[in-house]
Design a protein around this motif. Structure first.
Motif, PDB file in Angstrom:
ATOM      1  N   GLN A 133     -57.144   9.990  -4.699  1.00  0.00           N
ATOM      2  CA  GLN A 133     -58.505  10.048  -4.175  1.00  0.00           C
ATOM      3  C   GLN A 133     -58.577  10.704  -2.794  1.00  0.00           C
ATOM      4  N   GLN A 134     -57.411  11.054  -2.226  1.00  0.00           N
ATOM      5  CA  GLN A 134     -57.396  11.648  -0.886  1.00  0.00           C
ATOM      6  C   GLN A 134     -57.617  13.161  -0.962  1.00  0.00           C
ATOM      7  N   PRO A 135     -58.425  13.738  -0.054  1.00  0.00           N
ATOM      8  CA  PRO A 135     -58.687  15.176  -0.057  1.00  0.00           C
ATOM      9  C   PRO A 135     -57.490  15.982   0.447  1.00  0.00           C
ATOM     10  N   GLY A 136     -57.518  17.284   0.156  1.00  0.00           N
ATOM     11  CA  GLY A 136     -56.412  18.167   0.522  1.00  0.00           C
ATOM     12  C   GLY A 136     -56.135  18.222   2.012  1.00  0.00           C
ATOM     13  N   GLN A 137     -57.180  18.164   2.824  1.00  0.00           N
ATOM     14  CA  GLN A 137     -57.000  18.232   4.269  1.00  0.00           C
ATOM     15  C   GLN A 137     -56.143  17.070   4.779  1.00  0.00           C
ATOM     16  N   VAL A 138     -56.350  15.900   4.204  1.00  0.00           N
ATOM     17  CA  VAL A 138     -55.581  14.731   4.617  1.00  0.00           C
ATOM     18  C   VAL A 138     -54.123  14.879   4.190  1.00  0.00           C
ATOM     19  N   TRP A 139     -53.902  15.407   2.984  1.00  0.00           N
ATOM     20  CA  TRP A 139     -52.541  15.660   2.528  1.00  0.00           C
ATOM     21  C   TRP A 139     -51.821  16.630   3.463  1.00  0.00           C
ATOM     22  N   LEU A 140     -52.523  17.658   3.904  1.00  0.00           N
ATOM     23  CA  LEU A 140     -51.930  18.636   4.809  1.00  0.00           C
ATOM     24  C   LEU A 140     -51.568  17.987   6.142  1.00  0.00           C
ATOM     25  N   PHE A 141     -52.472  17.207   6.675  1.00  0.00           N
ATOM     26  CA  PHE A 141     -52.239  16.565   7.962  1.00  0.00           C
ATOM     27  C   PHE A 141     -51.059  15.604   7.880  1.00  0.00           C
ATOM     28  N   ALA A 142     -51.012  14.809   6.808  1.00  0.00           N
ATOM     29  CA  ALA A 142     -49.899  13.872   6.627  1.00  0.00           C
ATOM     30  C   ALA A 142     -48.588  14.625   6.434  1.00  0.00           C
ATOM     31  N   GLY A 143     -48.645  15.747   5.708  1.00  0.00           N
ATOM     32  CA  GLY A 143     -47.449  16.553   5.491  1.00  0.00           C
ATOM     33  C   GLY A 143     -46.882  17.087   6.795  1.00  0.00           C
ATOM     34  N   ILE A 144     -47.754  17.455   7.706  1.00  0.00           N
ATOM     35  CA  ILE A 144     -47.303  17.948   9.013  1.00  0.00           C
ATOM     36  C   ILE A 144     -46.579  16.836   9.765  1.00  0.00           C
ATOM     37  N   PHE A 145     -47.138  15.635   9.723  1.00  0.00           N
ATOM     38  CA  PHE A 145     -46.492  14.504  10.388  1.00  0.00           C
ATOM     39  C   PHE A 145     -45.096  14.256   9.819  1.00  0.00           C
ATOM     40  N   VAL A 146     -44.993  14.252   8.486  1.00  0.00           N
ATOM     41  CA  VAL A 146     -43.707  13.983   7.846  1.00  0.00           C
ATOM     42  C   VAL A 146     -42.708  15.088   8.167  1.00  0.00           C
ATOM     43  N   ALA A 147     -43.163  16.341   8.164  1.00  0.00           N
ATOM     44  CA  ALA A 147     -42.275  17.460   8.476  1.00  0.00           C
ATOM     45  C   ALA A 147     -41.729  17.337   9.894  1.00  0.00           C
ATOM     46  N   ILE A 148     -42.584  16.952  10.831  1.00  0.00           N
ATOM     47  CA  ILE A 148     -42.136  16.737  12.205  1.00  0.00           C
ATOM     48  C   ILE A 148     -41.095  15.622  12.254  1.00  0.00           C
ATOM     49  N   GLY A 149     -41.357  14.578  11.486  1.00  0.00           N
ATOM     50  CA  GLY A 149     -40.417  13.460  11.452  1.00  0.00           C
ATOM     51  C   GLY A 149     -39.060  13.860  10.920  1.00  0.00           C
ATOM     52  N   VAL A 150     -39.033  14.628   9.836  1.00  0.00           N
ATOM     53  CA  VAL A 150     -37.762  15.084   9.261  1.00  0.00           C
ATOM     54  C   VAL A 150     -37.010  15.963  10.260  1.00  0.00           C
ATOM     55  N   ALA A 151     -37.738  16.835  10.948  1.00  0.00           N
ATOM     56  CA  ALA A 151     -37.108  17.695  11.955  1.00  0.00           C
ATOM     57  C   ALA A 151     -36.479  16.858  13.065  1.00  0.00           C
ATOM     58  N   LEU A 184     -57.840  11.312  10.966  1.00  0.00           N
ATOM     59  CA  LEU A 184     -56.714  10.489  11.392  1.00  0.00           C
ATOM     60  C   LEU A 184     -56.687   9.165  10.624  1.00  0.00           C
ATOM     61  N   ALA A 185     -57.857   8.560  10.427  1.00  0.00           N
ATOM     62  CA  ALA A 185     -57.916   7.287   9.704  1.00  0.00           C
ATOM     63  C   ALA A 185     -57.471   7.458   8.256  1.00  0.00           C
ATOM     64  N   SER A 186     -57.924   8.534   7.617  1.00  0.00           N
ATOM     65  CA  SER A 186     -57.511   8.793   6.236  1.00  0.00           C
ATOM     66  C   SER A 186     -56.022   9.081   6.159  1.00  0.00           C
ATOM     67  N   THR A 187     -55.490   9.740   7.184  1.00  0.00           N
ATOM     68  CA  THR A 187     -54.060  10.041   7.221  1.00  0.00           C
ATOM     69  C   THR A 187     -53.244   8.761   7.334  1.00  0.00           C
ATOM     70  N   VAL A 188     -53.756   7.800   8.094  1.00  0.00           N
ATOM     71  CA  VAL A 188     -53.084   6.508   8.203  1.00  0.00           C
ATOM     72  C   VAL A 188     -52.920   5.873   6.827  1.00  0.00           C
ATOM     73  N   VAL A 189     -53.985   5.883   6.042  1.00  0.00           N
ATOM     74  CA  VAL A 189     -53.940   5.281   4.710  1.00  0.00           C
ATOM     75  C   VAL A 189     -52.926   6.000   3.827  1.00  0.00           C
ATOM     76  N   LEU A 190     -52.950   7.335   3.833  1.00  0.00           N
ATOM     77  CA  LEU A 190     -52.046   8.097   2.987  1.00  0.00           C
ATOM     78  C   LEU A 190     -50.588   7.848   3.372  1.00  0.00           C
ATOM     79  N   LEU A 191     -50.303   7.824   4.669  1.00  0.00           N
ATOM     80  CA  LEU A 191     -48.934   7.565   5.128  1.00  0.00           C
ATOM     81  C   LEU A 191     -48.474   6.176   4.700  1.00  0.00           C
ATOM     82  N   LEU A 192     -49.371   5.196   4.777  1.00  0.00           N
ATOM     83  CA  LEU A 192     -49.000   3.840   4.379  1.00  0.00           C
ATOM     84  C   LEU A 192     -48.809   3.723   2.871  1.00  0.00           C
ATOM     85  N   LEU A 193     -49.533   4.515   2.101  1.00  0.00           N
ATOM     86  CA  LEU A 193     -49.326   4.495   0.645  1.00  0.00           C
ATOM     87  C   LEU A 193     -47.926   5.007   0.296  1.00  0.00           C
TER      88      LEU A 193
END
Length: 454
Positions: free
Chosen positions: A418-436, A366-375
């Motif tokens: 520098q972010q791992p794939g798992q974090v990208w996936l988690f952030a992608g799910i959040f964004v997809a929910i947001g678009v929906a 979750l913490a890594s996802t926060v950083v990726l979303l803010l980037l």
């Protein structure tokens, strides 16, 4: 870095907003804004950061922090121009809508900011309810986290001035803990203890440049928080004048504090002992021999976490309010308490989601996802300031050199790699929910019998 623009002929240099009026109360002064940003940037992370950094850069803890400060200042320059140019609640989402003229893009940016804030608040609530709270009282962590978020929401709803005055007190306590670290280590060195030579030592098995880059990604998280101040623009008195000073001043002070704490930590303990501790600053104080009781730092850490949660939930509720006023979310989320003039529906909604997220246990992801979303948000803001350079407003505002946001975009892309794939996936799910949710909201507004404004 920049200069202040001049007002258009016949316009007031102190014009507070492009539109001139706001339903929110303008209760945030320059000093309050400075303390707000400083408290949000310092946050709770520094109390655990040194151990993680020491594993990457050995004793040279201060180097990645200086690099991270420089990267943060690049994007801060873009925020300074856009906030003083368009001082409206909603922050990055408002900037994206103006720059890209596409509601979906504006929604993704705003939702990324919103999601990062809510997820961060959930993590801070769990941190508050964990070992630090257990020092004083033994209660179920999840229940404690939910009650904690409820109390934060109540303070948030009471009023922005009350919230920020509480922030002043908590920031003073928070900073005092860091000052204690620096002072006790200075006393240690004065008595002939510690090892000053460690502050320039990198791990022998890693090139200094590689180690610094790796650690700078982590250190960057310690400076995240300044962006939340953009969402208070509609409640700041004379934002064109006070916002840049508060923004850059708070980042500079945070940077100095971080470097001093990093140097003190390196002097007091070798890297392996720092990295092995879950409470590195507590270990540093203990190593100094100053005799400060352990519960003191537990209390300070609780205040730091509470302060971070309060400021983050203020941001999340203001983003939600701003997006509702822009038509990107249902208009009900833009409702304001008549007397308190705070966005109460947005506060209830964001707090409810944060409470639900306390059931998620993988806080590292979750913490890594926060950083990726803010980037994602930072890239949008840096591009937006370039797109809107030709747009003029009838009041003076801060101006950043065009090369600064370009470098800001490049720095964000570099950190994203520098972010791992798992974090990208988690952030992608959040964004997809947001678009929906965005398309559902648009469909609801177009449905016959409903208001076109949501």
């Amino acid at each position: 870095m920049s200069d202040t623009g001049t007002a258009a002929p016949g316009a007031s240099a102190d014009a507070p907003t492009e539109g001139g009026s706001t339903p929110l109360r303008r209760a945030v002064t320059g000093p309050l804004l400075f303390v707000f940003i400083l408290g949000d940037v310092l946050g709770a992370g520094i109390y655990a950061l040194m151990g993680v950094l020491s594993d990457r850069v050995g004793g040279a803890l201060w180097v990645p922090l200086v690099v991270a400060l420089g990267l943060s200042l690049l994007t801060a320059g873009s925020y300074a121009e856009l906030v003083t140019k368009y001082p409206k609640a909603g922050g990055a989402a408002v900037f994206a809508e103006r720059a890209f003229k596409t509601p979906v893009v504006a929604f993704v940016v705003g939702f990324s900011m919103l999601a990062a804030g809510v997820v961060s608040s959930a993590g801070l609530a769990l941190a508050f309810a964990g070992d630090y709270l257990a020092t004083f009282i033994d209660v179920p962590p999840t229940a404690a986290a939910i009650v904690f978020l409820g109390l934060v929401a109540a303070l948030n709803a009471r009023g922005i001035r009350e919230s920020l005055m509480s922030n002043v007190v908590m920031t003073v306590i928070e900073v005092s803990g860091l000052v204690i670290v620096v002072v006790v280590v200075a006393m240690l060195v004065g008595g002939g203890g510690g090892d000053v030579s460690r502050v320039t030592e990198f791990p022998s098995d890693t090139a200094p440049a590689v180690a610094t880059l790796s650690a700078a990604v982590i250190a960057f998280y310690s400076f995240v928080g300044f962006e939340t101040s953009a969402n208070l623009a509609e409640e700041v008195r004379d934002p064109s004048r006070v916002y840049p000073k508060a923004l850059f001043g708070s980042l500079a002070v945070a940077g100095v504090v971080y470097v001093l704490v990093a140097v003190a930590s390196s002097i007091a303990l070798p890297p392996d002992e720092l990295s092995d501790s879950s409470g590195p600053l507590l270990a540093v104080v203990a190593a100094s021999g100053a005799g400060i009781p352990p519960w003191v730092f537990s209390l300070i850490a609780l205040v730091a976490v509470a302060n971070g949660a309060l400021l983050t939930m203020i941001m999340a509720s203001r983003v939600t309010y701003g997006m509702a006023k822009q038509g990107l979310l249902p208009s009900a989320l833009g409702r304001v308490l008549p007397r308190r003039r705070t966005p109460w529906v947005a506060i209830v909604a964001t707090t409810g989601v944060a409470m639900a997220l306390t059931l998620v246990s993988d806080l590292e992801t979750l913490a890594s996802t926060v950083v990726l979303l803010l980037l994602v948000v930072f890239i949008s803001t840096n591009v937006a300031v370039l797109v809107l350079k030709r747009d003029t407003v009838e009041h003076a505002h801060f101006r950043v050199w065009p090369v600064i946001p370009v470098l800001g975009v490049l720095s964000c892309i570099g950190l994203m790699t520098q972010q791992p794939g798992q974090v990208w996936l988690f952030a992608g799910i959040f964004v997809a929910i947001g678009v929906a949710l965005h398309f559902v909201a648009r469909l609801a507004r177009r449905t016959p019998g409903r208001s076109t404004r949501g």
